[in-house]
Design a protein around this motif. Structure first.
Motif, PDB file in Angstrom:
ATOM      1  N   ARG A  96       0.824  -1.206   0.000  1.00 26.88           N
ATOM      2  CA  ARG A  96       0.000   0.000   0.000  1.00 26.88           C
ATOM      3  C   ARG A  96       0.863   1.262   0.000  1.00 26.88           C
ATOM      4  NH1 ARG A  96      -2.239  -3.921   3.002  1.00 26.88           N
ATOM      5  NH2 ARG A  96      -4.458  -4.375   2.688  1.00 26.88           N
ATOM      6  N   GLY A  97       0.427   2.272  -0.720  1.00 20.86           N
ATOM      7  CA  GLY A  97       1.077   3.573  -0.655  1.00 20.86           C
ATOM      8  C   GLY A  97       2.391   3.643  -1.413  1.00 20.86           C
ATOM      9  N   GLU A  98       3.092   4.770  -1.211  1.00 19.55           N
ATOM     10  CA  GLU A  98       4.373   5.021  -1.867  1.00 19.55           C
ATOM     11  C   GLU A  98       5.488   4.941  -0.827  1.00 19.55           C
ATOM     12  OE1 GLU A  98       4.098   8.835  -3.712  1.00 19.55           O
ATOM     13  OE2 GLU A  98       2.632   8.200  -5.215  1.00 19.55           O
ATOM     14  N   TRP A  99       6.605   4.326  -1.237  1.00 18.51           N
ATOM     15  CA  TRP A  99       7.696   4.087  -0.297  1.00 18.51           C
ATOM     16  C   TRP A  99       9.038   4.625  -0.796  1.00 18.51           C
ATOM     17  CZ3 TRP A  99       6.775   2.213   4.505  1.00 18.51           C
ATOM     18  CH2 TRP A  99       5.500   1.692   4.730  1.00 18.51           C
ATOM     19  N   HIS A 100       9.065   5.235  -1.977  1.00 16.60           N
ATOM     20  CA  HIS A 100      10.351   5.620  -2.560  1.00 16.60           C
ATOM     21  C   HIS A 100      11.086   6.664  -1.722  1.00 16.60           C
ATOM     22  CE1 HIS A 100       7.289   8.355  -4.057  1.00 16.60           C
ATOM     23  NE2 HIS A 100       8.235   9.237  -4.360  1.00 16.60           N
ATOM     24  N   LEU A 101      10.354   7.597  -1.116  1.00 12.82           N
ATOM     25  CA  LEU A 101      11.031   8.617  -0.309  1.00 12.82           C
ATOM     26  C   LEU A 101      11.511   8.066   1.031  1.00 12.82           C
ATOM     27  CD1 LEU A 101       8.838  11.806  -0.931  1.00 12.82           C
ATOM     28  CD2 LEU A 101      11.045  11.211  -1.944  1.00 12.82           C
ATOM     29  N   ARG A 102      10.970   6.929   1.427  1.00 10.02           N
ATOM     30  CA  ARG A 102      11.374   6.320   2.696  1.00 10.02           C
ATOM     31  C   ARG A 102      12.482   5.298   2.518  1.00 10.02           C
ATOM     32  NH1 ARG A 102       5.286   5.100   5.129  1.00 10.02           N
ATOM     33  NH2 ARG A 102       4.361   7.094   4.495  1.00 10.02           N
ATOM     34  N   ALA A 103      12.925   5.107   1.290  1.00 14.52           N
ATOM     35  CA  ALA A 103      13.937   4.085   1.028  1.00 14.52           C
ATOM     36  C   ALA A 103      15.201   4.263   1.876  1.00 14.52           C
ATOM     37  CB  ALA A 103      14.290   4.062  -0.453  1.00 14.52           C
ATOM     38  N   PRO A 104      15.749   5.472   2.002  1.00 17.43           N
ATOM     39  CA  PRO A 104      16.947   5.613   2.844  1.00 17.43           C
ATOM     40  C   PRO A 104      16.701   5.197   4.294  1.00 17.43           C
ATOM     41  CG  PRO A 104      16.657   7.548   1.467  1.00 17.43           C
ATOM     42  CD  PRO A 104      15.405   6.742   1.338  1.00 17.43           C
ATOM     43  N   ARG A 105      15.550   5.569   4.850  1.00 14.07           N
ATOM     44  CA  ARG A 105      15.254   5.187   6.229  1.00 14.07           C
ATOM     45  C   ARG A 105      15.058   3.681   6.364  1.00 14.07           C
ATOM     46  NH1 ARG A 105      11.120   9.784   8.688  1.00 14.07           N
ATOM     47  NH2 ARG A 105      12.522  11.577   8.420  1.00 14.07           N
ATOM     48  N   LEU A 106      14.457   3.075   5.338  1.00 17.32           N
ATOM     49  CA  LEU A 106      14.282   1.621   5.389  1.00 17.32           C
ATOM     50  C   LEU A 106      15.629   0.908   5.394  1.00 17.32           C
ATOM     51  CD1 LEU A 106      11.279   1.152   2.936  1.00 17.32           C
ATOM     52  CD2 LEU A 106      11.269   0.828   5.412  1.00 17.32           C
ATOM     53  N   VAL A 107      16.562   1.376   4.553  1.00 17.75           N
ATOM     54  CA  VAL A 107      17.900   0.780   4.531  1.00 17.75           C
ATOM     55  C   VAL A 107      18.553   0.931   5.898  1.00 17.75           C
ATOM     56  CG1 VAL A 107      20.219   1.001   3.560  1.00 17.75           C
ATOM     57  CG2 VAL A 107      18.233   1.094   2.061  1.00 17.75           C
ATOM     58  N   GLN A 108      18.449   2.112   6.480  1.00 19.39           N
ATOM     59  CA  GLN A 108      19.043   2.334   7.798  1.00 19.39           C
ATOM     60  C   GLN A 108      18.349   1.471   8.848  1.00 19.39           C
ATOM     61  OE1 GLN A 108      18.368   6.587   7.843  1.00 19.39           O
ATOM     62  NE2 GLN A 108      20.537   7.025   7.476  1.00 19.39           N
ATOM     63  N   GLY A 109      17.010   1.396   8.767  1.00 20.59           N
ATOM     64  CA  GLY A 109      16.264   0.618   9.751  1.00 20.59           C
ATOM     65  C   GLY A 109      16.603  -0.861   9.711  1.00 20.59           C
ATOM     66  N   TYR A 110      16.627  -1.424   8.502  1.00 22.68           N
ATOM     67  CA  TYR A 110      16.966  -2.845   8.383  1.00 22.68           C
ATOM     68  C   TYR A 110      18.408  -3.113   8.827  1.00 22.68           C
ATOM     69  CZ  TYR A 110      12.654  -4.137   5.963  1.00 22.68           C
ATOM     70  OH  TYR A 110      11.341  -4.407   5.660  1.00 22.68           O
ATOM     71  N   SER A 111      19.290  -2.183   8.539  1.00 25.23           N
ATOM     72  CA  SER A 111      20.681  -2.356   8.978  1.00 25.23           C
ATOM     73  C   SER A 111      20.773  -2.368  10.502  1.00 25.23           C
ATOM     74  CB  SER A 111      21.556  -1.229   8.409  1.00 25.23           C
ATOM     75  OG  SER A 111      21.549  -1.244   6.999  1.00 25.23           O
ATOM     76  N   LEU A 112      20.000  -1.497  11.156  1.00 22.38           N
ATOM     77  CA  LEU A 112      19.993  -1.455  12.620  1.00 22.38           C
ATOM     78  C   LEU A 112      19.407  -2.731  13.209  1.00 22.38           C
ATOM     79  CD1 LEU A 112      18.931   2.253  13.261  1.00 22.38           C
ATOM     80  CD2 LEU A 112      21.162   1.216  13.737  1.00 22.38           C
ATOM     81  N   VAL A 113      18.340  -3.233  12.569  1.00 28.63           N
ATOM     82  CA  VAL A 113      17.731  -4.476  13.060  1.00 28.63           C
ATOM     83  C   VAL A 113      18.717  -5.637  12.949  1.00 28.63           C
ATOM     84  CG1 VAL A 113      15.943  -6.208  12.604  1.00 28.63           C
ATOM     85  CG2 VAL A 113      15.362  -3.769  12.617  1.00 28.63           C
ATOM     86  N   ALA A 114      19.412  -5.728  11.802  1.00 30.30           N
ATOM     87  CA  ALA A 114      20.401  -6.794  11.625  1.00 30.30           C
ATOM     88  C   ALA A 114      21.521  -6.668  12.649  1.00 30.30           C
ATOM     89  CB  ALA A 114      20.972  -6.747  10.209  1.00 30.30           C
ATOM     90  N   ALA A 115      21.959  -5.443  12.896  1.00 36.79           N
ATOM     91  CA  ALA A 115      23.012  -5.225  13.898  1.00 36.79           C
ATOM     92  C   ALA A 115      22.527  -5.608  15.292  1.00 36.79           C
ATOM     93  CB  ALA A 115      23.462  -3.768  13.862  1.00 36.79           C
ATOM     94  N   ALA A 116      21.250  -5.308  15.570  1.00 42.09           N
ATOM     95  CA  ALA A 116      20.696  -5.650  16.882  1.00 42.09           C
ATOM     96  C   ALA A 116      20.622  -7.169  17.070  1.00 42.09           C
ATOM     97  CB  ALA A 116      19.312  -5.024  17.037  1.00 42.09           C
TER      98      ALA A 116
END
Length: 563
Positions: free
Chosen positions: A48-68
């Motif tokens: 649902r919706g548009e996610w292209h502008l959130r792509a940088p935050r998603l990359v950062q978020g997934y990286s933090l989750v993997a690090a956690a």
């Protein structure tokens, strides 16, 4: 070679030992849970919706989750190698499930699944990035049109429509279509032509309209003619020497100098220096990525936000910084200088919002430079290519100019063959070849006899629309008379909209046409134009790049002064 099996064997042994050290019962449960979360993420969120502008935050978020996850494993006493393996398995399970869900949905359940197109195009836009890596997306879409017909699925949520009915449907005054996500590619840089918000666009457009009123155009006219005379004088010097003239460079220098004057009150002085300005070179290098990466604007956002030091991204930011500096200088200038920037700055002063509007002013300056100069320069290059091929049309133009003052833009406006030459060039060689992405309204839209589902990205490539045999007789030939004495050669001109239609039409259309008419009249009345020895125009088209605007290759002509 014995080293290869030895290397393979070592890797296999290593992998076996690594997996043996991971407790499979708990790992399996974690992987299953991660896989379930991947499917859930797609079905409940990303679908649902548009996610292209959130792509940088998603990359950062997934990286933090993997690090956690890795950190938790280490805190529980697991060694580093096993923690890495378990983290990789958990993350891989999530990614595999997420992408599997996306692929299955896009291929078998998506609202566009019934439209023809390359099978891989329905799954990912990365195929498009690869196919258009040479910057010639216009040729790729033409090939797809020949294979799949007028409506092609060129992306998971994208249709390319090569039908003359598409232009009034997506750009007409009654159209409910909006600008597609492509226009967020350069976010947060904001400008009239990139904002997707209709009220914001309309408010900004009213300010721009003041800068292109009849009164403002009269003030610009003399300044344009000054630069045109300088260009003519430089060409005259080269003509007297019998030198070859790379008109691609000279026309770009001319239009960029004019746009620098309009945007900042200062020319780039490229006509004077006879070389490219460093800031313009930065811009052109950065723009070279727009073509190949147009299909994936979210990837551009990752580059802008997370990789600001990367080449080309760095060039873009350097150009933006340069424009902001020039705009700051322009704001400090005193007096009412007749340029577009004056009207933009004046509107901000009237609203006491100058500091808040600095991003708009910078973005609008970039709009003037890119859209204002590139479109005119490319059209002039391609039209003089056609005139050099057909001296007959030079003579027709010359006879049309006899007895009139070519410095009078009102007289030139009614020169039928001059307008026909420009129209025919913009039909056959449009400067906006594949750009102008639109998004269908939520309720969908019918184009021709085809219903387009809601929120679909619609691509309407002018390059292909201008070459439709169903719209034009001898569609691939440059025949200006089709717009004057041979109207039977035009069967359906709905697809012809070089300056767009409706609310998104080009605000600078009048000044662009006036400028192109004058420089054409000036050069044709002063010179005979022909190909330099060995020139065929091959490089012009082989190096032609589709990067939002057309970027033609080198074209070398010679000019002979008329008696």
């Amino acid at each position: 070679m014995p080293s290869i099996p030895l290397w393979n064997g070592s890797v296999s042994s290593c992998a076996s030992n690594l997996l043996a050290r991971v407790p499979m019962s708990s790992t399996t449960q974690l992987c299953l849970g991660s896989a379930f979360l991947g499917v859930f993420s797609h079905q409940a969120v990303y679908i649902r919706g548009e996610w292209h502008l959130r792509a940088p935050r998603l990359v950062q978020g997934y990286s933090l989750v993997a690090a956690a996850i890795f950190g938790v494993q280490c805190r529980l006493g697991t060694d580093v190698v096993t923690s890495l393996a378990r983290t990789g398995l958990i993350a891989g399970s999530y990614a595999a499930a997420l992408f599997s869900s996306i692929i299955i949905y896009r291929r078998f359940f998506h609202r566009l699944r019934h439209f023809p197109g390359p099978p891989i195009a329905s799954l990912t836009k990365f195929w498009h990035v690869w196919k258009s890596r040479n910057g010639q997306n216009h040729l790729l879409l033409e090939q797809l049109h020949e294979k799949y017909g007028p409506v092609i699925r060129t992306g998971p949520e994208e249709l390319t429509i090569i039908d003359p009915a598409v232009m009034p449907a997506v750009d007409g005054f009654r159209s409910e279509c909006t600008k597609a996500v492509w226009y967020d590619m350069l976010h947060p840089t904001t400008a009239l032509n990139t904002t997707r918000d209709k009220p914001a666009h309309d408010a900004r457009r009213r300010i721009w309209d003041r800068g292109f009123s009849p009164k403002a155009l009269a003030a610009y006219e003399g300044r344009v003619q000054e630069y045109a005379v300088v260009l003519s004088s430089r060409i005259d010097e080269l003509a007297r020497q019998g030198a070859r003239v790379n008109v691609t460079d000279w026309f770009y220098w001319f239009t960029l100098d004019v746009m620098g004057e309009f945007a900042f009150g200062r020319s780039f002085d490229m006509l004077r220096d006879e070389e490219w300005h460093y800031a313009v070179q930065l811009l052109r290098k950065a723009m070279s990525l727009v073509g190949p990466f147009s299909p994936v604007p979210w990837l551009a956002q990752i580059g802008f936000k997370l990789l600001p030091g990367m080449i080309y991204v760095r060039d873009w930011f350097a150009m933006v910084k340069f424009c902001r500096g020039r705009m700051d200088e322009r704001i400090q200038m005193k007096g009412d200088k007749p340029d577009v920037a004056h009207w933009l700055i004046q509107a901000s002063l009237e609203q006491n919002s100058l500091q808040q509007d600095i991003d708009w002013l910078t973005g609008d300056a970039l709009t003037l430079i890119i859209a204002g100069s590139d479109t005119m320069a490319a059209t002039l290059v391609l039209m003089f290519y056609e005139l050099a091929r057909t001296p007959y049309h030079q003579e027709l133009l010359l006879s049309e100019f006899r007895g009139i003052n070519i410095a009078d833009r009102h007289r030139l406006q009614y020169c039928a063959h001059l307008n026909a030459c420009l129209n025919e060039t913009m039909r056959l060689h449009p400067t906006l070849m594949t750009g102008g992405y639109r998004q269908a309204p939520p309720q969908g839209i019918t184009i021709g006899n085809t219903y387009i589902p809601g929120n679909t990205t619609i691509v309407s490539p002018r390059y292909s629309l201008g070459r439709l045999e169903t719209s034009y007789e001898q569609a691939t030939e440059w025949i200006p008379e089709r717009w004057t004495t041979r109207p039977e050669l035009v069967k359906d001109n709905r697809g012809f909209s070089p300056f767009a239609l409706g609310r998104y039409n080009c605000v600078g259309k009048t000044v662009a046409m006036s400028e192109m008419r004058y420089i054409t009249a000036l050069l044709v009345t002063r010179f005979e134009v022909f190909f330099a020895p060995g020139e065929t125009g091959q490089r012009l088209f082989e190096d032609l790049r589709d990067q939002f605007t057309a970027s033609p290759g080198r074209l070398e002509l010679q000019f002979r002064r008329r008696e």
